[in-house]
Design an enzyme around this catalytic site. Structure first.
Site, mmCIF file in Angstrom:
data_model
loop_
_atom_site.group_PDB
_atom_site.id
_atom_site.type_symbol
_atom_site.label_atom_id
_atom_site.label_comp_id
_atom_site.label_asym_id
_atom_site.label_seq_id
_atom_site.Cartn_x
_atom_site.Cartn_y
_atom_site.Cartn_z
ATOM 1 C CE LYS A 19 -4.211 -1.966 1.450
ATOM 2 N NZ LYS A 19 -3.835 -3.502 1.758
HETATM 3 C C1 LIG Z 1 -4.536 -4.430 1.277
HETATM 4 C C2 LIG Z 1 -3.827 -5.713 1.045
HETATM 5 C C3 LIG Z 1 -4.343 -6.731 0.172
HETATM 6 C C4 LIG Z 1 -5.430 -6.685 -0.432
HETATM 7 O O1 LIG Z 1 -5.091 -5.738 -1.650
HETATM 8 P P1 LIG Z 1 -6.674 -5.195 -2.465
HETATM 9 O O2 LIG Z 1 -5.930 -4.046 -3.288
HETATM 10 O O3 LIG Z 1 -7.504 -4.842 -1.471
HETATM 11 O O4 LIG Z 1 -7.103 -6.247 -3.312
HETATM 12 C C5 LIG Z 1 -3.552 -7.872 0.066
HETATM 13 N N1 LIG Z 1 -2.344 -8.012 0.910
HETATM 14 C C6 LIG Z 1 -1.937 -7.187 1.845
HETATM 15 C C7 LIG Z 1 -0.793 -7.352 2.344
HETATM 16 C C8 LIG Z 1 -2.807 -5.965 1.710
HETATM 17 O O5 LIG Z 1 -2.164 -5.107 2.858
#
Ligand SMILES: *Cc1c(COP(=O)(O)O)cnc(C)c1O
Length: 487
Positions: A120
């Site tokens: 993120k």
């Molecule tokens: C947010 C997240 C996901 C999921 O990603 P999306 O964009 O919501 O599909 C998967 N793995 C981790 C570690 C995350 O923080």
């Protein structure tokens, strides 16, 4: 480039207008009115670019209302070796090579070396710089109110800390995040960051954020905004690493070009929750990046796998949402999925409105199994899917450590498990690594009997001083905290 709503009833807008907005006024999500196409010659020119300049090249196709020099400077300030740990920013690790066999390599693409050790950061760090730029240009301030169960809140706080014009009020369920996640967030002492630990569960936090945001007068008076996963700028920033991963995989495998003299293709496997990450892959593919398959991996919360297998999209109730060892994928509905369905249905906003508005509100499900568009999900858009369980995660973590000496996190393990089921001869498979294992240490200990390595800069994290306010799960308590801290 102008932006349209997936529900077809909002004015077209410029990028900077939607940057600070959440949902479109008609309840839909914003998408560019068309996807810019990247031809083969441009693609080859981009191959040599450093990551920040690749980001600028891609972003400038989507943004008309920031001068080029400013946008380039924002990209260069965001994607630095200092913040992301490597010169490539995202690097590929090869897991399997079977020389002489038809099997093309399998890679992990490291997206988790930013400040909070989850992918993120890739988008949120850019968002922080874009917000600061646009708010300064307007002479405005923004107070970001959010709810987190872990990764999103810390990525947002590390992106916004110390930024002019922005304050963050992040609610989280008191005592329920992993110890590492709590230490990560609560040790931020910046004056513009406020951690609110609510005595409740994540759903309480989310409900309170919704209640505060739906008080229009309060929202206007205190200039409340969000950074949630439906923000188009986050998705757009994630498009870049699909291109970067493609370039590295096809650089490293010159023999592939011989096998497929036209253009080498690759597939991506994506651990998915709210459909943000893989939706960026869909955008990259629509732009012309040669992606063969987009492999969607879920955990036990298989809303999306069910859709791609059956054509039925069925939102889960809170009671049917499992708490798993890949918690960032524990979703009951996928907030970005509407964007893909809009493209799947030929951008028919009225139909999207009826599916995501009336039908989901009424029965909590819709069914596209009889629709020819559903077959397009695989043939025209490259989507396939699979799911993974706690036992699969443990087995995949053990196997990866045993054979390659690499410890992967639980979400990445879900992606790798499903990736293996969907490999095709001659097509390299790139699994997106979405977090580092240290964030989810308990499951690593369960799988391997040892603690995951901790990057040096996180030594002693749990002993640092903390700044967090514990509040009852109450709308008025949160409102008065915000009012008292918006001086
Ligand atoms: C947010 C997240 C996901 C999921 O990603 P999306 O964009 O919501 O599909 C998967 N793995 C981790 C570690 C995350 O923080």
């Amino acid at each position: 480039m102008l932006y349209v709503s997936t529900r077809g009833h909002a004015d077209r807008k410029q990028f900077c207008e939607i940057l600070l907005e959440g949902l479109a006024p008609d309840g839909g999500l914003y998408l560019p009115e068309r996807y810019p196409e990247v031809d083969a010659a441009t693609l080859e020119q981009w191959r040599a670019l450093p990551y920040a300049d690749l980001a600028f090249a891609i972003l400038s196709l989507f943004i008309d209302d920031i001068p080029a020099d400013d946008l380039r400077a924002i990209c260069r300030k965001t994607y630095t070796e200092q913040v992301f740990g490597t010169r490539e920013i995202v690097s590929l690790k090869k897991l399997e090579d079977a020389p002489g066999s038809a099997q093309a390599p399998l890679y992990l693409e490291a997206l988790s070396n930013g400040p909070t050790l989850a992918f993120k950061d890739m988008a949120m760090q850019l968002l922080g710089n874009l917000f600061e730029y646009e708010l300064a240009r307007r002479g405005e301030q923004l107070n970001i109110l959010g709810a987190t169960s872990g990764d999103t809140g810390s990525a947002a706080e590390y992106a916004m800390r110390g930024k002019h014009g922005v304050r963050v009020f992040m609610t989280s369920p008191h005592g329920r995040m992993s110890p590492f996640q709590q230490a990560q967030m609560f040790s931020l002492l910046d004056a513009n960051i406020h951690n609110l630990a609510l005595e409740g569960v994540f759903d309480d936090c989310q409900d309170i954020v919704k209640a505060v945001s739906s008080d229009a007068a309060f929202k206007r008076r205190y200039r409340i905004g969000t950074v949630n996963s439906i923000n188009w700028a986050r998705l757009m920033a994630q498009v870049v690493y699909y291109f970067a991963g493609y370039f590295q995989a096809t650089n490293a495998a010159p023999t592939l070009a011989a096998k497929a003299p036209s253009r080498p293709t690759v597939s991506f496997a994506v651990p998915s929750g709210n459909f943000g990450n893989i939706c960026a892959g869909h955008v990259a593919r629509m732009m012309g990046l040669p992606i063969e398959r987009l492999v969607l991996a879920t955990n036990e919360n298989d809303v999306l796998d069910e859709f791609f297998r059956t054509g039925v999209y069925r939102v889960r109730a809170a009671a049917d949402t499992h708490e798993t060892s890949s918690p960032s994928m524990d979703i009951s509905k996928a907030s970005n999925f509407e964007r893909f369905v809009f493209d799947l249905l030929g951008r028919d906003g009225d139909r999207v409105k009826s599916l995501f508005g009336e039908q989901l509100a009424g029965s909590g499900r819709f069914d596209l199994s009889a629709d020819p568009a559903f077959r397009n999900a695989r043939e025209r858009f490259g989507f396939v899917s699979g799911k993974s369980t706690h036992a699969d995660r443990l087995a995949t973590i053990r196997d990866t450590f045993g054979r390659f000496g690499i410890v992967i996190d639980t979400h990445t393990a879900d992606g790798l498990k499903v990736a293996r089921e969907q490999r095709q001869p001659g097509v390299p498979m790139i699994v997106l690594e979405t977090a580092l294992p240290i964030k989810f240490a308990a499951t690593i200990v369960e799988a391997l009997g040892r603690e995951p390595d901790r990057p040096a800069r996180f030594e002693g994290l749990e002993q640092l001083p903390r700044r967090v306010t514990v509040l009852p799960p109450d709308v008025e308590a949160v409102k008065s905290f915000i009012a008292a801290h918006c001086g």
